[in-house]
Design a protein around this motif. Structure first.
Motif, mmCIF file in Angstrom:
data_model
loop_
_atom_site.group_PDB
_atom_site.id
_atom_site.type_symbol
_atom_site.label_atom_id
_atom_site.label_comp_id
_atom_site.label_asym_id
_atom_site.label_seq_id
_atom_site.Cartn_x
_atom_site.Cartn_y
_atom_site.Cartn_z
ATOM 1 N N GLY A 61 -20.598 -22.174 -15.624
ATOM 2 C CA GLY A 61 -21.744 -21.396 -15.152
ATOM 3 C C GLY A 61 -22.965 -22.280 -14.997
ATOM 4 O O GLY A 61 -23.672 -22.226 -13.975
ATOM 5 N N TYR A 85 -32.746 -15.106 -7.533
ATOM 6 C CA TYR A 85 -31.465 -15.702 -7.903
ATOM 7 C C TYR A 85 -31.550 -16.307 -9.303
ATOM 8 O O TYR A 85 -30.719 -16.066 -10.165
ATOM 9 C CB TYR A 85 -31.095 -16.778 -6.883
ATOM 10 C CG TYR A 85 -29.722 -17.374 -7.028
ATOM 11 C CD1 TYR A 85 -28.643 -16.841 -6.347
ATOM 12 C CD2 TYR A 85 -29.506 -18.474 -7.841
ATOM 13 C CE1 TYR A 85 -27.374 -17.382 -6.472
ATOM 14 C CE2 TYR A 85 -28.246 -19.026 -7.977
ATOM 15 C CZ TYR A 85 -27.186 -18.487 -7.292
ATOM 16 O OH TYR A 85 -25.932 -19.035 -7.435
ATOM 17 N N LEU A 121 -26.035 -13.147 -22.983
ATOM 18 C CA LEU A 121 -25.020 -13.876 -23.749
ATOM 19 C C LEU A 121 -25.369 -13.939 -25.231
ATOM 20 O O LEU A 121 -24.489 -13.976 -26.081
ATOM 21 C CB LEU A 121 -24.896 -15.306 -23.222
ATOM 22 C CG LEU A 121 -23.745 -15.618 -22.281
ATOM 23 C CD1 LEU A 121 -23.770 -17.089 -21.898
ATOM 24 C CD2 LEU A 121 -22.418 -15.265 -22.910
ATOM 25 N N VAL A 145 -21.256 -9.012 -15.591
ATOM 26 C CA VAL A 145 -20.514 -9.053 -14.319
ATOM 27 C C VAL A 145 -21.267 -8.273 -13.232
ATOM 28 O O VAL A 145 -21.264 -8.661 -12.062
ATOM 29 C CB VAL A 145 -19.081 -8.511 -14.488
ATOM 30 C CG1 VAL A 145 -18.329 -8.492 -13.169
ATOM 31 C CG2 VAL A 145 -18.308 -9.359 -15.497
HETATM 32 C C1 HEM Z 1 -24.634 -19.973 -19.283
HETATM 33 C C2 HEM Z 1 -24.111 -18.904 -18.797
HETATM 34 C C3 HEM Z 1 -23.837 -18.671 -17.334
HETATM 35 C C4 HEM Z 1 -24.413 -19.207 -16.209
HETATM 36 C C5 HEM Z 1 -25.507 -20.259 -16.122
HETATM 37 C C6 HEM Z 1 -23.759 -18.591 -15.055
HETATM 38 C C7 HEM Z 1 -24.058 -18.893 -13.715
HETATM 39 C C8 HEM Z 1 -23.325 -18.442 -12.645
HETATM 40 C C9 HEM Z 1 -23.505 -18.886 -11.265
HETATM 41 C C10 HEM Z 1 -24.563 -19.874 -10.788
HETATM 42 C C11 HEM Z 1 -22.577 -18.244 -10.511
HETATM 43 C C12 HEM Z 1 -22.351 -18.406 -8.994
HETATM 44 C C13 HEM Z 1 -23.099 -17.379 -8.233
HETATM 45 C C14 HEM Z 1 -23.024 -17.687 -6.756
HETATM 46 O O1 HEM Z 1 -21.918 -17.709 -6.198
HETATM 47 O O2 HEM Z 1 -24.079 -17.920 -6.188
HETATM 48 C C15 HEM Z 1 -21.826 -17.388 -11.388
HETATM 49 C C16 HEM Z 1 -20.820 -16.563 -10.965
HETATM 50 C C17 HEM Z 1 -20.252 -15.640 -11.794
HETATM 51 N N1 HEM Z 1 -20.515 -15.447 -13.157
HETATM 52 FE FE1 HEM Z 1 -21.613 -16.594 -14.318
HETATM 53 N N2 HEM Z 1 -22.819 -17.707 -15.493
HETATM 54 C C18 HEM Z 1 -22.841 -17.714 -16.869
HETATM 55 C C19 HEM Z 1 -22.091 -16.941 -17.707
HETATM 56 C C20 HEM Z 1 -21.319 -15.910 -17.266
HETATM 57 C C21 HEM Z 1 -20.690 -14.940 -18.132
HETATM 58 C C22 HEM Z 1 -20.795 -14.950 -19.645
HETATM 59 C C23 HEM Z 1 -20.036 -14.049 -17.328
HETATM 60 C C24 HEM Z 1 -19.237 -12.840 -17.681
HETATM 61 C C25 HEM Z 1 -19.299 -12.170 -18.743
HETATM 62 C C26 HEM Z 1 -20.230 -14.495 -15.960
HETATM 63 C C27 HEM Z 1 -19.696 -13.869 -14.863
HETATM 64 C C28 HEM Z 1 -19.736 -14.398 -13.582
HETATM 65 C C29 HEM Z 1 -18.939 -13.905 -12.464
HETATM 66 C C30 HEM Z 1 -17.959 -12.758 -12.513
HETATM 67 C C31 HEM Z 1 -19.253 -14.704 -11.356
HETATM 68 C C32 HEM Z 1 -18.628 -14.648 -9.951
HETATM 69 C C33 HEM Z 1 -19.353 -13.738 -9.090
HETATM 70 C C34 HEM Z 1 -18.688 -13.674 -7.719
HETATM 71 O O3 HEM Z 1 -18.129 -14.631 -7.204
HETATM 72 O O4 HEM Z 1 -18.794 -12.601 -7.171
HETATM 73 N N3 HEM Z 1 -21.007 -15.619 -15.957
HETATM 74 N N4 HEM Z 1 -22.297 -17.532 -12.689
#
Ligand code: HEM
Length: 487
Positions: free
Chosen positions: A397, A416, A427, A473
Motif C-alpha cells: 500500500g 486522493y 488501520l 475497502v
Molecule cells: C498503509 C496502509 C495502506 C496504504 C498506504 C494503501 C494505499 C493504497 C493505494 C495507493 C492503492 C491504489 C489505489 C489506486 O489504484 O489508485 C490501494 C488500493 C487498495 N487498497 Fe490499500 N492501502 C493501505 C492499506 C490497505 C488496507 C489495510 C486495506 C484493506 C483492509 C486496503 C485495501 C485496498 C484495496 C481493496 C485496494 C484496491 C482498490 C481497487 O483496485 O479497486 N488497503 N491502497
C-alpha cells in the motif's frame, strides 16, 4: 505470554522497517511525472486563445490514450450554441492521446467552445470544455447547454463506488475462501486430528459445506458485480442514468465491443465462467459418491483443482489491477504487481477474519464436543497468516501510494491523498484489536484448555476487525476513482 507478546511486537517493528525501506526504494526508482487519469494537457488552438481568423480544426491532446465512444461526445459550438464543427470527431491514427474535429470554414468573430467526453485508458470517463475566440474582444462564458458534460454517474458517485466495492468483496471473498481452506482450515484440522474423532468427522463435513456454499454465493455474486459494474460504466460512458443504461442493450453492447474496459470485462466474465466450471467439477468430485451416496469429506479436496482455481482468480485480480491507475503510472508492470499483491494480501486477511468469525460461531453447533481445540488451532494458524498478509498489504500500500503521490503534501492537499490517510487511520484500531486477539490466542494455546468465554472474545474482536477492514475497502473503492496526487 509476555515472551510471545514481545516477539510479536518485534516482528511488527521489523515489518514496519521493511515497509519504510520498500517505500523508500519505490519512491527513489520511480520517475517524478506520472499519469493516472486522463487530463487535457494542450490544444490547438490553445485554450483561451484569441485568433485573428477561423482555424480549420480543433485538436485536443491528453496525457494518456483516450477513446471517443460516441460521435456526439466531441463538438464545437459558437456563443449561441450553434454547431461550428462539421462531421464527427476522431482520434487521429498517428496519436492515440489526441482528438480532432474539423470546423466550418470562415467562422465569424466570437467565442467558441469545444466540448468533449472521453474514456481514459484507466477506464475513467473525463468530460470538459476548451474555449477560444476569433477576433478581438473578451471571451464570453463557455456553452455547456446540450452537452452530455456532467450527465451519467460520476466516477466517485454512489453507483460507481458501490459497483467497485461489490466487485472487490466478491472477488476478494473468493481468494480469501480458497486461502483460508488451504492455509488455515486444513493445517488446523491436521493439528487436532488426534483429538475427538467424532468432532473431526463432523468438522470435515461442516468445512466442506461452508466452502462450497461460500464458493457458490461468491462466484455468482462476482458475476453479478461485474454486470453491475458494466451497467454503471456504460451509463457513465454514454452519459445516461444507470436506470436507463440497464435497458440500453445497444449502448452496453457498444461499450463492451468498442472500449478497453469492455474487453477487460469480457475477459473477466470468461475467466469467472471457467472458475465456476472448475469449481463445479471439484464440487461433484468432493460430494459425488457411488450409488448416489456422498463421498467421505476431506480437509480441502485435491490440490490440482485448487491450484487451477487460484490461477484463474489470480488472473482476474491481475486484470483488475491492470485496469486502473497502476496501468498508467510510471513502471506500470511494477505498479500493477504491487497493486495485485496488495489486493491478494487484503483478500487473504479479510477473508480469514470473516471465516474465523464464522468458524468460532458455528463450529461449536456443528460438532458434538464443541470443537474448541479445532477453533483454537484455526485461530493460531490464521493469526500467523493474517500477520504476514497485513504486513504485505501495508508494505505494498505504501509503495503504491508513493507511486501515485508526487509530494507528501498530496496526502492532505488532494482528495486522493486524504483517502489514503483515512485508510491508514482506520488501520490503527485494527492494529490494536489484532494485537489483543493475538495475545488472547497465545494465552489460549499456552493454557492448553481453550475456554468458551475467551473464544467468544476473540470472535467479537475478529468481527470488529472485519467491520473496520470492510470500511477501508469502501475507501479504497473510492480511491481508485479519484485523481492521484501526481497529476
Ligand atoms: C498503509 C496502509 C495502506 C496504504 C498506504 C494503501 C494505499 C493504497 C493505494 C495507493 C492503492 C491504489 C489505489 C489506486 O489504484 O489508485 C490501494 C488500493 C487498495 N487498497 Fe490499500 N492501502 C493501505 C492499506 C490497505 C488496507 C489495510 C486495506 C484493506 C483492509 C486496503 C485495501 C485496498 C484495496 C481493496 C485496494 C484496491 C482498490 C481497487 O483496485 O479497486 N488497503 N491502497
Amino acid at each position: 505470554m509476555r515472551r510471545h507478546a514481545g516477539g510479536a511486537t518485534i516482528l511488527c517493528i521489523r515489518l514496519f522497517v521493511l515497509t519504510v525501506v520498500l517505500a523508500a526504494i519505490g519512491a527513489s526508482i520511480l520517475p517524478a511525472d506520472a499519469a493516472a487519469h486522463a487530463v487535457l494537457i494542450d490544444s490547438s488552438p490553445a485554450a483561451e486563445a484569441r485568433l485573428p481568423e477561423s482555424p480549420a480544426s480543433v485538436r485536443l491532446r491528453f496525457n494518456e490514450p483516450i477513446q471517443l465512444v460516441q460521435a456526439a461526445d466531441l463538438d464545437v459550438v459558437d456563443g449561441d450554441g450553434t454547431p461550428a464543427s462539421i462531421g464527427v470527431g476522431a482520434v487521429p491514427p498517428d496519436d492515440a492521446t489526441a482528438l480532432a474535429i474539423a470546423l466550418r470554414p470562415g467562422l465569424p468573430p466570437g467565442t467558441y467552445t469545444a466540448r468533449f467526453r472521453v474514456l481514459g485508458a484507466d477506464s475513467h470517463v473525463i468530460t470538459g470544455v476548451m474555449r477560444f475566440g476569433i477576433g478581438p474582444g473578451a471571451l464570453s462564458e463557455p456553452v455547456l447547454a446540450g452537452t452530455s458534460a456532467g450527465s451519467g454517474p460520476g466516477a466517485t458517485g454512489f453507483f460507481a463506488v458501490s459497483a467497485r466495492f461489490a466487485e472487490l468483496v466478491m472477488l476478494g471473498g473468493l481468494v480469501g475462501l480458497l486461502a483460508f481452506r488451504w492455509l488455515v482450515w486444513r493445517p488446523a484440522l491436521l493439528d487436532v486430528a488426534s483429538e475427538s474423532h467424532a468432532d473431526h468427522v463432523h468438522a470435515l463435513a461442516w468445512g466442506r459445506d461452508v466452502f462450497w456454499v461460500g464458493f457458490g454465493v461468491l462466484a455468482l455474486g462476482a458475476m453479478l458485480a461485474e454486470g453491475y459494474l458494466l451497467v454503471v460504466q456504460s451509463a457513465s460512458v454514454l452519459g445516461t442514468s444507470v436506470m436507463s443504461a440497464v435497458g440500453d442493450i445497444d449502448g452496453i453492447g457498444e461499450v463492451l465491443a468498442d472500449t478497453r474496459f469492455g474487453t477487460l470485462i469480457q475477459t473477466r466474465a470468461i475467466l469467472l465462467f471457467l472458475l465456476f466450471a472448475v469449481g463445479s467439477w471439484q464440487f461433484l468430485a468432493e460430494y459425488g459418491g457411488r450409488n448416489g451416496g456422498s463421498r467421505e469429506p476431506t480437509a480441502a479436496g485435491k490440490p490440482l483443482p485448487a491450484l487451477l482455481m487460484a490461477a484463474l482468480l489470480g488472473t482476474i485480480l491481475w486484470q483488475v489491477s491492470a485496469q486502473g491507475h497502476a496501468s498508467q503510472a510510471p513502471l506500470p508492470l511494477l505498479q500493477t504487481g504491487l497493486h495485485f499483491a496488495h489486493m491478494v494480501a487484503v483478500a487473504v486477511w479479510i477473508g480469514g477474519l470473516a471465516l474465523v468469525g464464522l468458524t468460532l460461531w458455528q463450529l461449536p453447533r456443528a460438532v458434538p464436543n464443541g470443537g474448541r481445540e479445532l477453533g483454537t488451532a484455526v485461530l493460531a494458524h490464521l493469526s500467523r497468516v493474517a500477520l504476514l498478509a497485513v504486513g504485505v498489504a501495508v508494505a505494498t500500500g505504501i509503495a503504491r501510494a508513493s507511486g501515485q503521490l508526487s509530494d507528501p503534501a498530496d496526502l492532505w492537499e488532494t482528495a486522493y491523498g486524504r483517502s489514503i490517510v483515512i485508510k491508514i487511520a482506520l488501520l490503527s484500531p485494527i492494529a490494536f484489536l489484532a494485537l489483543r486477539n493475538r495475545r488472547l490466542v497465545t494465552s489460549l494455546r499456552v493454557l492448553g484448555r481453550p475456554n468458551a468465554a475467551a473464544l467468544v472474545m476473540v470472535r467479537r474482536g475478529a468481527g470488529a476487525e472485519l467491520a473496520i477492514s470492510l470500511a477501508i475497502v469502501v475507501v479504497a473503492s473510492l480511491l481508485t476513482a479519484q485523481v492521484p496526487g501526481r497529476l
